[in-house]
Design an enzyme around this catalytic site. Structure first.
Site, PDB file in Angstrom:
ATOM      1  N   SER A 173       0.843  -1.191   0.000  1.00 50.46           N
ATOM      2  CA  SER A 173       0.000   0.000   0.000  1.00 50.46           C
ATOM      3  C   SER A 173       0.885   1.251   0.000  1.00 50.46           C
ATOM      4  O   SER A 173       1.712   1.407  -0.891  1.00 50.46           O
ATOM      5  CB  SER A 173      -0.955  -0.043   1.197  1.00 50.46           C
ATOM      6  OG  SER A 173      -2.108   0.714   0.936  1.00 50.46           O
ATOM      7  N   ASP A 209      -9.340  -5.306  -5.314  1.00 51.82           N
ATOM      8  CA  ASP A 209      -8.905  -4.238  -4.419  1.00 51.82           C
ATOM      9  C   ASP A 209      -9.235  -2.900  -5.065  1.00 51.82           C
ATOM     10  O   ASP A 209      -8.743  -2.592  -6.157  1.00 51.82           O
ATOM     11  CB  ASP A 209      -7.404  -4.360  -4.177  1.00 51.82           C
ATOM     12  CG  ASP A 209      -6.819  -3.176  -3.427  1.00 51.82           C
ATOM     13  OD1 ASP A 209      -7.597  -2.434  -2.790  1.00 51.82           O
ATOM     14  OD2 ASP A 209      -5.583  -3.008  -3.478  1.00 51.82           O
ATOM     15  N   HIS A 222      -6.325  -6.479  -1.344  1.00 47.70           N
ATOM     16  CA  HIS A 222      -5.262  -5.552  -0.951  1.00 47.70           C
ATOM     17  C   HIS A 222      -4.098  -6.264  -0.252  1.00 47.70           C
ATOM     18  O   HIS A 222      -4.262  -6.827   0.827  1.00 47.70           O
ATOM     19  CB  HIS A 222      -5.858  -4.486  -0.038  1.00 47.70           C
ATOM     20  CG  HIS A 222      -5.055  -3.237   0.071  1.00 47.70           C
ATOM     21  ND1 HIS A 222      -4.798  -2.418  -1.007  1.00 47.70           N
ATOM     22  CD2 HIS A 222      -4.447  -2.636   1.126  1.00 47.70           C
ATOM     23  CE1 HIS A 222      -4.090  -1.371  -0.616  1.00 47.70           C
ATOM     24  NE2 HIS A 222      -3.847  -1.488   0.671  1.00 47.70           N
TER      25      HIS A 222
END
Length: 501
Positions: free
Chosen positions: A195, A434, A459
């Site tokens: 991320s 995601d 994710h």
């Protein structure tokens, strides 16, 4: 297009409400569902193999003022159980910490420790400046304490050093220190992140190619800046995930927002909603409930991982209650299916170290313009409003966001043409379920900058610990990543041998 100030306070809190109607809807940027953080027993691992160290880190890498030479203690954790040693130039796998303490990362993230035996690699976890035990203000209550973070973002001098460029320079200096300390000068480094940490990993490889041989950037939305990605990207995938799970579920949720407003406008309407949704405290307004539901749906889609598949679970709950005449009873049935066995539901967000720190990062450089303009979205219309976002950041910190800085400093415009000329050895991995994959690199840029995507992935799923129930496509994705990294290592060691002769 309101409640921007409130939204910044809610960002990245454990399953806390997302602001409906806010101009900048920025859902959690975290490798793992925030609801699982702090519950490390879910991801069993041996902590005996990890050793914690602190490095006397430079506060300001880019200036030569007297105060720039101040230092702070930066935490890093090492696992040398499988390392082949410096004499064999054995590699180093490095996790770049992101917007939170690294305590849980050590137990939640499995890619490093699971592949360390194969590579005979040293495993290193680096903590991001200002988070955890790496705050220039000190601990003041422990690695999860919010006190030091609150002081940091209030201090107009110190918070200026709280940015991604300084963090990457920290990692560069610290990794060179570790290599020197271990006499591992020829040990190749692979940086790994998820991320925001995935963005850091890709940027680190581009900014410090002499330190990192390669990078695995998992679920890194590096293209969600400066209008490179349509503002609807995130919530369009959330909607798609739910619509694919159940058309009835999608329709029910889409209709529920107006019903919440209708009930809230009635005499004792908030009391009715509080009772219907079993809130832990009485609702102060309808927005609190709508924020909570928005966050629940967004988190379910973002972390839509097997075998639980949260979007499916929510929709199963809604569909199972299809005989209920009240649409809100059906919506609540979906909430209960997703989060069962709770005496009540806390719709009021808590404040964490991460939510405070990320407020500053979002209001300075990490400006991710997420909004909702599509009529087919299952969420109410909520366009991104840059002016209101700027005004709210100005009220909170007295600063104006720099929405173009990320692409100015790290790039992003014409990424295929630019990176194909000078970039190499980066894996961008994404799961297409995601919502943040809408801002990710989804196609190969060159033979050495590769995009690995899975249709059913979510994710950062690829860097989490593997379990027996992992589907074949996930196992294959991880194997493909290992094959690519192995290829980088082989080429590196070949070149190293040639240089020595």
């Amino acid at each position: 297009m309101i409640f921007m100030f409130q939204w910044l306070l809610l960002f990245l809190v454990t399953l806390t409400p997302t602001i409906i109607g806010a101009p900048n809807k920025t859902p959690p940027l975290s490798p793992v569902n925030p609801s699982l953080r702090g519950h490390t027993d879910v991801f069993a691992t041996s902590s005996n193999d990890f050793e914690t160290f602190f490095y006397n880190q430079t506060l300001d890498h880019f200036n030569f003022k007297p105060e720039s030479y101040a230092t702070f203690q930066q935490r890093y954790i090492i696992n040398s159980k499988w390392w082949g040693g410096a004499s064999k130039n054995a590699p180093i796998l490095v996790y770049l910490g992101a917007e939170g303490p690294i305590d849980d990362d050590v137990t939640i993230l499995g890619f490093l420790t699971e592949n360390a035996p194969r590579f005979k690699a040293l495993v290193v976890f680096l903590e991001h400046r200002f988070y955890g035990e790496s705050n220039p203000f000190g601990l003041k209550g422990g690695s999860q304490s919010i006190e030091a973070m609150e002081e940091s973002v209030k201090n107009k001098t110190i918070r200026g050093y709280f940015n991604s460029a300084q963090a990457l320079a920290d990692y560069a200096e610290l990794l060179l220190h570790i290599k020197n300390k271990l006499h591992a000068h020829n040990s190749p480094i692979i940086v790994i992140g998820g991320s925001y940490g995935g963005m850091l990993a890709s940027w680190f490889r581009l900014k410090y190619p002499h330190i990192a041989l390669g990078a695995l950037a998992s679920s890194a939305p590096i293209l969600y800046f400066d209008d490179l990605t349509p503002q609807d990207g995130y919530y369009s995938i959330v909607t798609k995930d739910f619509e694919e799970a159940s058309e009835n579920c999608y329709t029910t949720i889409k209709k529920s927002w107006n019903e919440i407003d209708r009930v809230a406008s009635m005499p004792n309407g908030l009391a009715i909603l509080s009772q219907k949704f079993k809130t832990c405290s009485p609702l102060n307004n309808a927005m609190e409930l709508k924020n909570y539901l928005d966050s629940t749906y967004a988190s379910a889609a973002q972390y839509n991982a097997p075998p639980r598949y949260p979007t499916t679970r929510i929709c199963q709950g809604i569909d199972a209650a299809s005989n209920a005449t009240d649409i809100l009873d059906r919506v609540f049935a979906g909430v209960v299916a997703y989060q069962p066995n709770r005496p009540c539901y806390n719709v009021t967000p808590g404040v964490t170290q991460t939510s405070i720190g990320w407020q500053w990062q979002v209001c300075s450089e990490m400006v991710i313009p997420i909004g909702i303009t599509s009529n087919v979205s299952m969420f109410p219309r909520s366009p991104y409003d840059a002016k209101e976002f700027d005004d709210d950041c100005d009220k909170m910190f007295g600063v104006m966001p720099r929405p173009h800085w990320a692409t100015t400093y790290y790039g992003g415009q014409d990424i295929r043409m630019i990176l194909s000329k000078f970039g190499s050895n980066i894996i961008f991995s994404n799961g297409l379920r995601d919502p943040y994959s809408s801002g990710g690199v989804l196609e190969d840029i060159s033979e050495n900058i590769l995009a690995l995507k899975t249709t059913n992935g979510s994710h950062c799923l690829d860097i989490l610990k593997s379990v027996e129930t992992d589907p074949e496509w996930l196992v294959k994705q991880r194997k493909d990543e290992v094959k690519i990294i192995s290829r980088w290592f082989r080429k590196y060691y070949q070149n190293l041998r040639l240089l020595k002769h």
